[in-house]
Design an enzyme around this catalytic site. Sequence first.
Site, PDB file in Angstrom:
ATOM      1  N   GLY A  46      24.002 -12.532  12.237  1.00  0.00           N
ATOM      2  CA  GLY A  46      24.325 -12.695  10.824  1.00  0.00           C
ATOM      3  C   GLY A  46      25.733 -13.173  10.547  1.00  0.00           C
ATOM      4  O   GLY A  46      26.109 -13.340   9.391  1.00  0.00           O
ATOM      5  N   HIS A  47      26.525 -13.426  11.582  1.00  0.00           N
ATOM      6  CA  HIS A  47      27.941 -13.785  11.376  1.00  0.00           C
ATOM      7  C   HIS A  47      28.306 -14.973  12.247  1.00  0.00           C
ATOM      8  O   HIS A  47      28.975 -14.800  13.257  1.00  0.00           O
ATOM      9  CB  HIS A  47      28.819 -12.581  11.720  1.00  0.00           C
ATOM     10  CG  HIS A  47      30.203 -12.637  11.144  1.00  0.00           C
ATOM     11  ND1 HIS A  47      31.259 -13.223  11.792  1.00  0.00           N
ATOM     12  CD2 HIS A  47      30.695 -12.167   9.978  1.00  0.00           C
ATOM     13  CE1 HIS A  47      32.347 -13.099  11.067  1.00  0.00           C
ATOM     14  NE2 HIS A  47      32.036 -12.460   9.958  1.00  0.00           N
ATOM     15  N   PHE A  48      28.022 -16.101  12.009  1.00  0.00           N
ATOM     16  CA  PHE A  48      27.245 -16.681  10.930  1.00  0.00           C
ATOM     17  C   PHE A  48      26.129 -17.506  11.555  1.00  0.00           C
ATOM     18  O   PHE A  48      26.400 -18.216  12.525  1.00  0.00           O
ATOM     19  CB  PHE A  48      28.128 -17.583  10.059  1.00  0.00           C
ATOM     20  CG  PHE A  48      29.253 -16.828   9.400  1.00  0.00           C
ATOM     21  CD1 PHE A  48      29.024 -16.079   8.263  1.00  0.00           C
ATOM     22  CD2 PHE A  48      30.531 -16.863   9.928  1.00  0.00           C
ATOM     23  CE1 PHE A  48      30.074 -15.394   7.639  1.00  0.00           C
ATOM     24  CE2 PHE A  48      31.581 -16.170   9.309  1.00  0.00           C
ATOM     25  CZ  PHE A  48      31.353 -15.439   8.172  1.00  0.00           C
TER      26      PHE A  48
END
EC number: 4.2.1.59
Length: 145
Positions: A46-48
């Site tokens: 999720g990052h990124f």
Amino acid sequence: MDIEQVMQYLPHRYPFLLVDKVTELELGKRITAVKNVTINEPFFNGHFPGAPVMPGVLILEAMAQAAGILSFKTKNYSPEQIGIIYFAGIDGARFKKPVKPGDQLVLKAEIVREVRGIWKYTGRAEVDGALVAEAELMATLRDKP
């Protein structure tokens, strides 16, 4: 220190163990440790997505973990004997470059002082000799329950 020895001094485990080995240690003064950053790190989901970057807060946590090892080794204690060294504060955190999958994050911490169980350190993180993050860190010992 290899990963087995690191795990004797840090209570953290996957996915939050952020020190893979210690390459230099000068008791009472400084430590150099390594975190091998791979695409398999759970935070990269999720990052990124499409442009993975290690979160800055985890770079700081990795520095704090290295500093914790330095404190335990300096005092010749382990968490099982006396408790856990908790990250207690941070000042002047600066992020200079992104840390990406495939990087070897070199963590450096130096003891500034220790007064009444409060440790203060300077911390640096580097990739390929270039500064990626720096901060002043504080930690304290919490007795074993």
